[in-house]
Write a protein that holds these residues in place. Structure first.
Motif, short mmCIF file in Angstrom:
data_model
loop_
_atom_site.label_atom_id
_atom_site.label_comp_id
_atom_site.label_asym_id
_atom_site.label_seq_id
_atom_site.Cartn_x
_atom_site.Cartn_y
_atom_site.Cartn_z
N PHE A 279 0.81 -1.21 0.00
CA PHE A 279 0.00 0.00 0.00
C PHE A 279 0.85 1.27 0.00
O PHE A 279 0.33 2.37 -0.14
CB PHE A 279 -0.96 0.01 1.20
CG PHE A 279 -2.15 -0.89 1.01
CD1 PHE A 279 -3.16 -0.54 0.12
CD2 PHE A 279 -2.26 -2.09 1.69
CE1 PHE A 279 -4.26 -1.35 -0.07
CE2 PHE A 279 -3.35 -2.92 1.51
CZ PHE A 279 -4.36 -2.55 0.62
N GLY A 280 2.15 1.10 0.15
CA GLY A 280 3.05 2.23 -0.03
C GLY A 280 3.16 2.63 -1.50
O GLY A 280 3.65 3.71 -1.82
N ASN A 281 2.70 1.73 -2.39
CA ASN A 281 2.65 2.02 -3.83
C ASN A 281 1.37 2.80 -4.12
O ASN A 281 0.26 2.28 -3.99
CB ASN A 281 2.68 0.70 -4.61
CG ASN A 281 2.73 0.91 -6.11
OD1 ASN A 281 1.96 1.67 -6.67
ND2 ASN A 281 3.65 0.21 -6.76
N ARG A 282 1.51 4.05 -4.50
CA ARG A 282 0.35 4.93 -4.70
C ARG A 282 -0.63 4.37 -5.73
O ARG A 282 -1.85 4.39 -5.52
CB ARG A 282 0.82 6.33 -5.14
CG ARG A 282 -0.29 7.34 -5.36
CD ARG A 282 0.28 8.68 -5.81
NE ARG A 282 -0.77 9.67 -6.02
CZ ARG A 282 -1.46 9.81 -7.14
NH1 ARG A 282 -1.19 9.00 -8.17
NH2 ARG A 282 -2.40 10.74 -7.25
N ASN A 283 -0.10 3.87 -6.86
CA ASN A 283 -0.98 3.36 -7.91
C ASN A 283 -1.82 2.19 -7.41
O ASN A 283 -3.01 2.10 -7.70
CB ASN A 283 -0.15 2.91 -9.12
CG ASN A 283 0.43 4.09 -9.88
OD1 ASN A 283 -0.02 5.22 -9.73
ND2 ASN A 283 1.46 3.83 -10.68
N LEU A 284 -1.19 1.29 -6.66
CA LEU A 284 -1.93 0.13 -6.16
C LEU A 284 -2.99 0.56 -5.16
O LEU A 284 -4.12 0.06 -5.18
CB LEU A 284 -0.98 -0.88 -5.52
CG LEU A 284 -1.67 -2.16 -5.03
CD1 LEU A 284 -0.92 -3.40 -5.49
CD2 LEU A 284 -1.78 -2.18 -3.51
N THR A 285 -2.65 1.49 -4.26
CA THR A 285 -3.61 1.94 -3.25
C THR A 285 -4.84 2.57 -3.88
O THR A 285 -5.98 2.24 -3.53
CB THR A 285 -2.93 2.95 -2.30
OG1 THR A 285 -1.80 2.35 -1.69
CG2 THR A 285 -3.91 3.41 -1.22
N ILE A 286 -4.63 3.46 -4.85
CA ILE A 286 -5.76 4.11 -5.52
C ILE A 286 -6.57 3.07 -6.31
O ILE A 286 -7.81 3.12 -6.34
CB ILE A 286 -5.26 5.23 -6.45
CG1 ILE A 286 -4.62 6.35 -5.62
CG2 ILE A 286 -6.41 5.79 -7.29
CD1 ILE A 286 -3.91 7.40 -6.44
#
Length: 516
Positions: A279-286
């Motif tokens: 979830f530190g990956n912005r693309n994955l979180t969004i």
């Protein structure tokens, strides 16, 4: 699990896939293998849903008992999906993929020999153990085969079974039950499964054993039963009619508590069952947020489509399935285009366009009546399909395209958990909304009883039947209004999706194919 963990066991070809935009023949062979497996898993859900009335008649069971043939499959899926990422790392994707096909086919054959509803439910759970691994494994295999530059295209290919399931399932299920027997809705998986098994054995690369981190047993004991209990509670809402029922609240709250306990555990553990550091990956979180809202709204609304045609318009199962075909045709038109454009310009603009098209199509269904023109309904379904083709797979691509090879298995597992959970919530929400709208209209409730064969038509006065038919159509329209609002809300997180080509600066993914 941290992002620096060793990559999953996979083949080590002599050279990485060529840095070309075109999907070469080797990748297309991998795609064919994955699509075969995914078709079995997804098609099975809608095929079996058509057979529920037949199970009631065959085994003399109540609708609530028969519904467990669907629930048991879903709960088995929820229990096995979390461990798929670790198992892919530990045993290799090819080995695990072959195992999942064997489990699914074995469960299918056993279902066809079921002598009572109890054994059928148990065999459906066995099917779910295999089916739960097929989609996340398929996403992992295809992402590695194509590499980050072509994820949009391979996700478009993987979207094919997601289209065939809701469209082909009712058609195939209705035809098999009418032309042969209910056993064949399970036996049809045997030839498909054998072909998929042989193809996977031939095409996928041999797994090479590699050291793997220790298994997170505590995480499994928290997350797998937690998801299963939570989804059981959610799945019980339509039958109970309220969230406040004990059979909904008790398993739902216990399951939620176990999931929260897992989150607290995973934040402290280095090699947790699900890598929350992703979830530190912005693309994955969004993407996760967008996919959650979208799955709740879209999966729930898809449930209503065949029910309207069957219960309000009086269509047969096979005809209702055929009437859903424009939805698939629309998606088939836009999905390949969406995959290609996602790789070139990012998913943001495409997803926003797709959501707008779906919202417009659902707006038509909010005004649905007992005699609404089929031209209008089928045209709206075509637009709905076009929107889906520009939405679901680009969201998946946004999540997967910036992950490293070592994160792919865990990332695909996470996205499948989100999709499965949100889809179950959406199905329950729409079922409850529709049920409450029907119960609020006595004429609609009477007509529904006749449409379902629970009340003889000659026991209900003709004026009541006609008013009830219009009332039932209105209940569907009001429920579609809820779905339309939820889909429109997806615009908010979708605004934050990348609107430029996603460049993965990490190590390119390893192929998962070999030429034999």
């Amino acid at each position: 699990m941290t992002t620096t963990s060793s990559p999953p066991a996979a083949a080590q070809p002599a050279a990485p896939p060529p840095a070309t935009e075109k999907l070469d023949s080797a990748v297309l062979k991998v795609a064919a293998v994955v699509v075969l497996g995914a078709i079995m898993s997804i098609l099975d859900v809608t095929v079996v849903s058509v057979g529920l009335p037949k199970f009631q008649q065959e085994f003399g069971a109540t609708p609530a008992t028969v519904a467990w043939t669907m629930t048991a499959y879903t709960l088995a899926l929820a229990a096995v999906i979390p461990i798929t990422g670790w198992a892919a790392d530990r045993f290799g994707t090819k080995r695990l993929y072959l195992t999942s096909i064997v489990l699914f086919v074995a469960g299918s054959v056993l279902c066809s020999f079921a002598w009572d509803i109890g054994p059928l439910i148990a065999f459906r759970a066995l099917q779910g153990l295999g089916g739960g691994m097929l989609m996340p494994l398929g996403m992992t295999i295809m992402t590695r085969a194509a590499g980050p530059e072509r994820i949009g295209r391979v996700m478009a290919v993987l979207g094919v079974p997601m289209l065939l399931g809701p469209i082909g399932g009712p058609i195939l299920g209705g035809w098999l039950i009418e032309a042969a027997s209910w056993q064949w809705i399970f036996l049809i998986n045997l030839p498909i499964g054998l072909i998929a098994l042989f193809a996977a054995w031939r095409v996928l690369a041999k797994d090479e054993p590699k050291p793997s981190e220790s298994f997170d047993f505590l995480g499994m004991l928290l997350l797998s039963p937690g998801l299963a209990l939570f989804l059981y509670g959610v799945s019980s809402i339509p039958e109970a009619g309220t969230v406040a029922a004990t059979k909904v609240l008790l398993p739902g709250l216990v399951g939620l508590a176990l999931v929260i306990a897992f989150v607290l555990h995973a934040l402290r553990k280095q090699h947790a069952l699900i890598d929350l550091s992703l979830f530190g990956n912005r693309n994955l979180t969004i993407s996760v947020i967008t996919m959650t809202l979208f799955s709740v709204a879209f999966m729930g609304s898809m449930l209503l489509l065949p029910s309207y045609f069957i219960q309000v318009r009086g269509e047969g199962t096979l005809d209702a399935g055929l009437l859903l075909a424009p939805n698939g045709l629309g998606a088939m038109l836009t999905m390949p285009i969406g995959g290609k454009l996602t790789d070139k310009m990012g998913p943001g603009k495409l997803v926003l366009t797709g959501i707008a098209l779906i919202t417009a199509a659902l707006a038509v269904y909010t005004q649905v009546a007992a005699g609404t023109s089929y031209t209008l309904l089928l045209g709206s379904l075509f637009v709905l399909g076009m929107g889906m083709g520009l939405t679901m797979m680009p969201i998946m691509s946004a999540a997967m395209s910036s992950l490293t090879d070592g994160q792919v298995a865990r990332g695909s597992t996470m996205m499948n958990i989100v999709q499965q959970t949100a889809g179950s919530i959406g199905t329950a929400v729409m079922s409850v909304v529709l049920t409450n709208k029907v119960l609020a209209d006595q004429a609609a409730a009477a007509y529904l009883g006749v449409a379902q064969g629970m009340v003889p038509a000659d026991q209900v006065p003709a004026p009541v039947l006609e008013a009830g038919r219009e009332g039932l159509a209105g209940a569907f329209g009001n429920t579609y209004l809820v779905a339309m609002i939820l889909v429109a809300l997806c615009i908010v997180p979708a605004l934050f999706l990348p609107r430029k080509k996603i460049v993965n600066t990490s190590q390119s993914a390893e192929p998962a194919y070999a030429m034999h």
